[in-house]
Motif scaffolding. Structure first.
Motif, PDB file in Angstrom:
ATOM      1  N   LEU A   5       0.832  -1.200   0.000  1.00  0.00           N
ATOM      2  CA  LEU A   5       0.000   0.000   0.000  1.00  0.00           C
ATOM      3  C   LEU A   5       0.868   1.252   0.000  1.00  0.00           C
ATOM      4  O   LEU A   5       0.557   2.223  -0.679  1.00  0.00           O
ATOM      5  CB  LEU A   5      -0.916   0.008   1.228  1.00  0.00           C
ATOM      6  N   TYR A   7       3.846   1.548  -1.250  1.00  0.00           N
ATOM      7  CA  TYR A   7       4.384   1.718  -2.603  1.00  0.00           C
ATOM      8  C   TYR A   7       3.357   2.400  -3.492  1.00  0.00           C
ATOM      9  O   TYR A   7       3.651   3.303  -4.271  1.00  0.00           O
ATOM     10  CB  TYR A   7       4.735   0.353  -3.221  1.00  0.00           C
ATOM     11  N   PHE A   8       2.153   1.931  -3.375  1.00  0.00           N
ATOM     12  CA  PHE A   8       1.089   2.464  -4.195  1.00  0.00           C
ATOM     13  C   PHE A   8       0.884   3.949  -3.946  1.00  0.00           C
ATOM     14  O   PHE A   8       0.828   4.757  -4.870  1.00  0.00           O
ATOM     15  CB  PHE A   8      -0.209   1.705  -3.886  1.00  0.00           C
ATOM     16  N   LEU A  11       3.664   5.986  -5.355  1.00  0.00           N
ATOM     17  CA  LEU A  11       3.571   6.177  -6.799  1.00  0.00           C
ATOM     18  C   LEU A  11       2.527   7.243  -7.134  1.00  0.00           C
ATOM     19  O   LEU A  11       2.678   8.005  -8.087  1.00  0.00           O
ATOM     20  CB  LEU A  11       3.235   4.847  -7.483  1.00  0.00           C
ATOM     21  N   CYS A  12       1.460   7.271  -6.340  1.00  0.00           N
ATOM     22  CA  CYS A  12       0.430   8.280  -6.580  1.00  0.00           C
ATOM     23  C   CYS A  12       0.937   9.694  -6.303  1.00  0.00           C
ATOM     24  O   CYS A  12       0.455  10.666  -6.892  1.00  0.00           O
ATOM     25  CB  CYS A  12      -0.795   8.024  -5.704  1.00  0.00           C
ATOM     26  N   LYS A  16       3.624  13.770 -12.992  1.00  0.00           N
ATOM     27  CA  LYS A  16       4.119  13.482 -14.333  1.00  0.00           C
ATOM     28  C   LYS A  16       5.269  14.424 -14.701  1.00  0.00           C
ATOM     29  O   LYS A  16       5.426  15.490 -14.114  1.00  0.00           O
ATOM     30  CB  LYS A  16       2.975  13.610 -15.336  1.00  0.00           C
ATOM     31  N   PHE A  55       7.388   0.654 -13.788  1.00  0.00           N
ATOM     32  CA  PHE A  55       7.150   1.998 -13.286  1.00  0.00           C
ATOM     33  C   PHE A  55       8.204   2.939 -13.837  1.00  0.00           C
ATOM     34  O   PHE A  55       9.279   3.045 -13.271  1.00  0.00           O
ATOM     35  CB  PHE A  55       7.197   2.013 -11.755  1.00  0.00           C
ATOM     36  N   TRP A  70       7.428  10.885 -13.105  1.00  0.00           N
ATOM     37  CA  TRP A  70       7.146   9.816 -14.077  1.00  0.00           C
ATOM     38  C   TRP A  70       7.727  10.243 -15.412  1.00  0.00           C
ATOM     39  O   TRP A  70       7.412  11.324 -15.899  1.00  0.00           O
ATOM     40  CB  TRP A  70       5.643   9.608 -14.238  1.00  0.00           C
ATOM     41  N   PRO A  76      -0.939   5.904 -19.563  1.00  0.00           N
ATOM     42  CA  PRO A  76      -1.062   5.570 -18.150  1.00  0.00           C
ATOM     43  C   PRO A  76      -1.412   4.093 -17.947  1.00  0.00           C
ATOM     44  O   PRO A  76      -1.992   3.464 -18.812  1.00  0.00           O
ATOM     45  CB  PRO A  76      -2.209   6.463 -17.680  1.00  0.00           C
ATOM     46  N   MET A  77      -1.006   3.596 -16.802  1.00  0.00           N
ATOM     47  CA  MET A  77      -1.364   2.238 -16.387  1.00  0.00           C
ATOM     48  C   MET A  77      -2.622   2.375 -15.589  1.00  0.00           C
ATOM     49  O   MET A  77      -2.725   3.321 -14.815  1.00  0.00           O
ATOM     50  CB  MET A  77      -0.332   1.805 -15.365  1.00  0.00           C
ATOM     51  N   GLN A  78      -3.503   1.484 -15.675  1.00  0.00           N
ATOM     52  CA  GLN A  78      -4.612   1.606 -14.748  1.00  0.00           C
ATOM     53  C   GLN A  78      -5.191   0.305 -14.269  1.00  0.00           C
ATOM     54  O   GLN A  78      -5.040  -0.734 -14.884  1.00  0.00           O
ATOM     55  CB  GLN A  78      -5.678   2.512 -15.307  1.00  0.00           C
TER      56      GLN A  78
END
Lengths: 343, 343
Positions: A5, A7-8, A11-12, A16, A55, A70, A76-78
């Motif tokens: 979590l 990590y997530f 990343l958020c 960009k 990533f 980024w 984007p990945m989603q």
DNA sequence: ATCAATGCGACAAACTTGGACGTTTTCATA
DNA sequence: TATGAAAACGTCCAAGTTTGTCGCATTGAT
């Protein structure tokens, strides 16, 4: 699991490419989210994440607080993955938007359209595009092109409520530099207009975005004139569409032909429209609509397929127009067109 | 770290709600991706992931190979996060698409529009929407509504090249069940038409999607008639737009008023158009365009603002139309309209 | 009824994680 | 130019997590 979590969330937090965030900033934000972690951990995590090709994040290698971002131009990945029918709808939206949005605006969504493309390709559904056609019902005019850098400044100025300085070339005039106080954007006719005041004048102007040569954000804040609201400004007819400068609902009675009857049954003018027979070939349409210039264009575009019966003012307007047209064409052509009847 | 990637890939494998994937299937796909893992691990991972509120995934609790899926109606998560200007462009696209796409089609993108909303709210940019207006240049007709379940079947049938069985109610007829052999979708006039053949007949039909009552996928594969291509089918005028059933470029000469001159300068008809003065109020426009019904509509919609000079055939068509209009309106109105001049 | 496939709990080995601490690098300030 | 604060980075090690294995229960097909 806790770390997943984290990590997530990490990343958020990373923005960009043109933007970036420093490691201590990430640490601070994570701590605000109740992660009790050490700076060292954040550093290690970032290195680990950026090592994975999944990533594409990177840092500025020679600054001391390393800043992370980024790497972009990748789509984007989603999660969950885009589904095939979402992908199809994106492609469809793209096709519809193509004639409507200037390329520089549309470019901001290419990541999503590419994502949709990829998804369709991997599902072997790429032939879908060949199975879809769009038949526009208006004439495709070439959109006025807008300098992407100008668009970016205008977007930012509107968002941040800041003025900007720009070179504007009005029709038949030489370019001049103005300080623009932006109030709103209006899309019309494949063009984008900026509604704004200039310097400290108070009169509201319309400036076509494609007539700006360059623009630069200022740091003065926008002053909105008392009582200004874009919606009202448009509704007041500042873009010259409502008839007689105010919107009014009218009860239309039209005599229409079979083609139009069918079309209106499928895509009605309003929810309560009524269609009844007049004779074998003509039908009476009754509907309540707003009296706008668009309505007039629409009626005119069907030529003699529509006869306006009511309201009387509208009928009279069309009578006058018919006379004007007739005068324009028949004067010169009566002699060469044998079919023309004497009126 | 390896496990983080695996979690990620696992989440990618899980489809959205109506679909699902079983644990052994996930295992197999992971192994194909070179993850040497045990089934037990996959099971445990899924339980762990679904425990987190971040990943709204769930399983069918009473089947033996458990099947996993993303619980729906949540907006997608994405990395990198949607940027504010992407969010703005999404909102813009939404505004443009609203009158163009039937709600059931547009509904497939609501997740993204919601995502954009959220992003704008958290950035305190929600007022942006009030700063943007769209002034359409065509009359907004109400789109024909389509049964969402029908749309889903039609999409799937087209994607998978399968036929479907459906109840179709043609105009003025009672509903019947047909086996539909779908060839393509055409968007026109706010309606969607399915181009298809029926049963094993070979004639290509156009079926309005909103006239289908229900539909069910069949397992028979689609037979595409020899040489059929949707693009050609449309171009051949099957949707009755090109004039004289074939597309032809014509060199237009139009006499236009000042308003139109200005509009055409900004959004030209074609790249090489020429505009020159005729007199103080009239301008000569020369442009090469395709002769379509849309062009005629467009010209008609400006009434006496445009006079067609060339090509002669087109002028003659407009002369006839002007006469028809004049006859239609003047016959009955001469007596009541004092302003009308005697022709 | 039997068998194969799956889910699930338990356990121990292997591995990963993250704090602590020290060294190095960089940049701002005295 | 010296000084110090802040950040990056290497390493160690204990705590914690992950994962394969096994055994048992359940389910569905043959």
């Amino acid at each position: 699991m806790e770390s997943l979590l984290r990590y997530f969330d990490m990343l958020c937090l990373i923005p960009k490419a043109p933007n970036s965030i420093s490691t201590p900033e990430i640490l601070e934000k994570l701590q605000n989210m109740d992660y009790a972690v050490d700076l060292r951990t954040v550093q290690r995590d970032l290195v680990k994440l950026s090592a994975s090709p999944l990533f594409p994040i990177a840092n500025t290698e020679n600054t001391k607080p390393l800043r992370w971002f980024w790497i972009d131009n990748s789509s984007p990945m989603q999660l969950p993955m885009i589904s095939t029918d979402e992908a199809l709808t994106f492609k469809l939206a793209e096709m519809f938007l193509e004639p409507l949005l200037p390329p520089s605006v549309r470019a901001r969504l290419t990541g999503y359209f590419d994502l949709a493309d990829k998804r369709l390709k991997e599902s072997k559904f790429e032939h879908w595009i060949e199975k879809v056609g769009i038949v526009p019902n208006n004439l495709p005019l070439l959109p006025a092109e807008i300098e992407p850098s100008v668009l970016a400044v205008v977007y930012e100025a509107l968002l941040k409520n800041l003025r900007f300085k720009a070179t504007y070339q009005a029709v038949n005039k030489s370019p001049k530099i103005y300080e623009i106080n932006p109030l709103g954007l209006v899309f019309r006719h494949n063009s984008i207009y900026l509604v704004a005041t200039i310097f400290d004048y108070t009169d509201v102007k319309q400036l076509a975005l494609h007539r700006f040569k360059e623009a630069e954000l200022s740091d003065r804040i926008v002053l909105v004139p008392a009582d200004f609201a874009l919606e009202d400004y448009i509704a007041q007819g500042s873009f010259s569409y409502p008839v007689d400068n105010h919107l009014k609902d009218i009860t239309l009675k039209l005599k229409v032909n079979g083609f139009l009857k069918q079309m209106l049954l499928e895509t009605p003018l309003c929810e309560k429209q009524k269609i009844s027979d007049i004779d074998d070939e003509h039908y009476l349409l009754e509907a309540t609509v707003t009296n706008t210039e668009q309505l007039h264009w629409w009626i005119r575009s069907f030529g003699s397929g529509i006869e306006v019966l009511e309201p009387l003012e509208l009928r009279e307007a069309f009578v006058l127009e018919a006379e004007a047209l007739s005068e324009m064409y028949c004067k010169s052509d009566n002699h060469l067109n044998s079919k023309s009847t004497f009126l």
